[in-house]
Design a protein around this motif. Sequence first.
Motif, PDB file in Angstrom:
ATOM      1  N   LYS A   3      29.977  63.720  70.727  1.00 56.43           N
ATOM      2  CA  LYS A   3      29.177  62.801  69.918  1.00 56.43           C
ATOM      3  C   LYS A   3      28.392  61.826  70.779  1.00 56.43           C
ATOM      4  O   LYS A   3      27.273  61.420  70.438  1.00 56.43           O
ATOM      5  CB  LYS A   3      30.096  62.044  68.962  1.00 56.43           C
ATOM      6  CG  LYS A   3      29.345  61.216  67.922  1.00 56.43           C
ATOM      7  CD  LYS A   3      30.313  60.564  66.952  1.00 56.43           C
ATOM      8  CE  LYS A   3      29.554  59.739  65.914  1.00 56.43           C
ATOM      9  NZ  LYS A   3      30.489  59.096  64.946  1.00 56.43           N
ATOM     10  N   LYS A  43      35.593  65.815  70.442  1.00 56.78           N
ATOM     11  CA  LYS A  43      34.595  65.398  69.441  1.00 56.78           C
ATOM     12  C   LYS A  43      33.921  64.087  69.854  1.00 56.78           C
ATOM     13  O   LYS A  43      32.704  63.932  69.725  1.00 56.78           O
ATOM     14  CB  LYS A  43      35.264  65.221  68.076  1.00 56.78           C
ATOM     15  CG  LYS A  43      35.672  66.519  67.402  1.00 56.78           C
ATOM     16  CD  LYS A  43      36.325  66.228  66.047  1.00 56.78           C
ATOM     17  CE  LYS A  43      36.721  67.504  65.334  1.00 56.78           C
ATOM     18  NZ  LYS A  43      37.395  67.231  64.032  1.00 56.78           N
ATOM     19  N   LYS A  61      30.168  71.385  64.049  1.00 54.39           N
ATOM     20  CA  LYS A  61      31.563  71.672  63.694  1.00 54.39           C
ATOM     21  C   LYS A  61      31.991  73.063  64.154  1.00 54.39           C
ATOM     22  O   LYS A  61      33.151  73.282  64.525  1.00 54.39           O
ATOM     23  CB  LYS A  61      31.759  71.529  62.185  1.00 54.39           C
ATOM     24  CG  LYS A  61      31.606  70.103  61.683  1.00 54.39           C
ATOM     25  CD  LYS A  61      31.831  70.038  60.180  1.00 54.39           C
ATOM     26  CE  LYS A  61      31.667  68.603  59.679  1.00 54.39           C
ATOM     27  NZ  LYS A  61      31.857  68.495  58.204  1.00 54.39           N
ATOM     28  N   ILE A  83      33.438  73.225  67.720  1.00 56.71           N
ATOM     29  CA  ILE A  83      34.834  72.811  67.834  1.00 56.71           C
ATOM     30  C   ILE A  83      35.763  73.958  67.464  1.00 56.71           C
ATOM     31  O   ILE A  83      36.790  74.193  68.122  1.00 56.71           O
ATOM     32  CB  ILE A  83      35.118  71.582  66.940  1.00 56.71           C
ATOM     33  CG1 ILE A  83      34.254  70.391  67.373  1.00 56.71           C
ATOM     34  CG2 ILE A  83      36.600  71.221  66.981  1.00 56.71           C
ATOM     35  CD1 ILE A  83      34.510  69.923  68.783  1.00 56.71           C
ATOM     36  N   SER A 126      27.299  67.382  67.521  1.00 58.49           N
ATOM     37  CA  SER A 126      28.376  67.250  66.531  1.00 58.49           C
ATOM     38  C   SER A 126      28.569  68.530  65.721  1.00 58.49           C
ATOM     39  O   SER A 126      29.026  68.481  64.589  1.00 58.49           O
ATOM     40  CB  SER A 126      28.073  66.074  65.601  1.00 58.49           C
ATOM     41  OG  SER A 126      26.818  66.250  64.967  1.00 58.49           O
ATOM     42  N   THR A 129      40.275  65.663  69.264  1.00 53.60           N
ATOM     43  CA  THR A 129      39.698  64.351  68.937  1.00 53.60           C
ATOM     44  C   THR A 129      38.877  63.810  70.101  1.00 53.60           C
ATOM     45  O   THR A 129      37.764  63.295  69.914  1.00 53.60           O
ATOM     46  CB  THR A 129      40.817  63.348  68.584  1.00 53.60           C
ATOM     47  OG1 THR A 129      41.574  63.855  67.485  1.00 53.60           O
ATOM     48  CG2 THR A 129      40.230  61.990  68.225  1.00 53.60           C
TER      49      THR A 129
END
Length: 408
Positions: A198, A194, A205, A208, A203, A191
């Motif tokens: 950001k 991210k 995905k 991650i 961002s 978390t």
Amino acid sequence: MAIKRPKGTNDYFGIESIILDRVMNEFKKSFKLFGFEYIKTPTFEFSSLLKNKYGDDSKLIYEFEDKKKRKLALRYDLTVPLARVVGNNNFTQPAKFYNIGSVFRYDRPQKGRKREFIQADIDIIGDSSLGSDAELISCMSNAFFRLNLNPVFRVNNRSIMEKIFSKLKIPKSKYVQVLRTIDKLDKIGITGIKKELKAFNISDKNLIEIIKIKGNFSEIKDKLDKYNINIDLVEFEELLQKINSIKLNETNIIFDLSLARGLSYYTGNVWEIDSGKGMSIGGGGRYDNLIKDLTGKNLTGVGISVGITRLIELMKFNKGDQKKVYVISIDSDVSDIVKYLRRNGINTSYNLKKKNIKSSINYAYKNNYDFVMLVGSEEIKTKLFTLKNINSGVTEKLKLDKIISKFK
């Protein structure tokens, strides 16, 4: 009134000092076995040397002024001072150095984290091959093996990460920011990662998910293929081959794409040593630009450091090779016996202050001796000496040569 020591420091005595001495000796033995030469650098440097070398952690540097208002700082690690030395002097290359000494960080003290702690460090200067990286990991692994420890070496490579970033269309100007953010995974979680990504408009995905990838070489390759990241992983493959060809003992290697090492001077392979108990006990990597940036001399470097202080808190100490004998005089001079034991490499002391047998045995127990040896006129006459294991209570009558062989 008790005088307190400064916060974040420690005193070592009793069993802890025995552990500390043994740990440092085993690392020294391994370093010398692999051909590293001892170097000693000052405990403090000019603060200008250390500042801006450690990314966000530069705020942890201990800075002060001397009586002539010169700005100084306690060393943060052993690598930057070494870079100063090799940049200002000439050495036959590749040059291999080791150093063991205190470093200082104004951190929040907690378990495994002190403001003063001891590092053991090895570096190879003037060789850019992966053979040097493998030499360092194999040497450190051997030191842990000597201590009956088997940590995991987590490995990543910055050029591989940059290949991944390129495939994900991340702007090159943001590579350093992304790497520093990824390195915080253990501290702030997915978390937090991210949120930070950001903040500078990244961002993706897949990024991650990719940084969660860890495993052996084949697992890394297969998992990257699932995200259509078809890149050359030769850096991982060659490093593993070279470690397997040079290692003296089993070495646990895991490739971990979340590892980025926030220290801004690393340029190639980076690694962290995981104790297996939720704590990092060391790390390092390749710093091919550091010496040039500091001194103007174009020299490559690669190094690895271990936090000795953390090891002391984590390891289960096995006293097997630290046996000590306490010789107790009943009614005779024990000087010749003590000399004989010491000449045969046995750690020996004796009752300097006259005490009865019970008090002498109690003294030996409190001071972590493994055995007591009773010497009196009868023992000298028969050449049979009473040897008592303090921990088990087992008592034997043995000749000196049998006692010597018991400790070999």
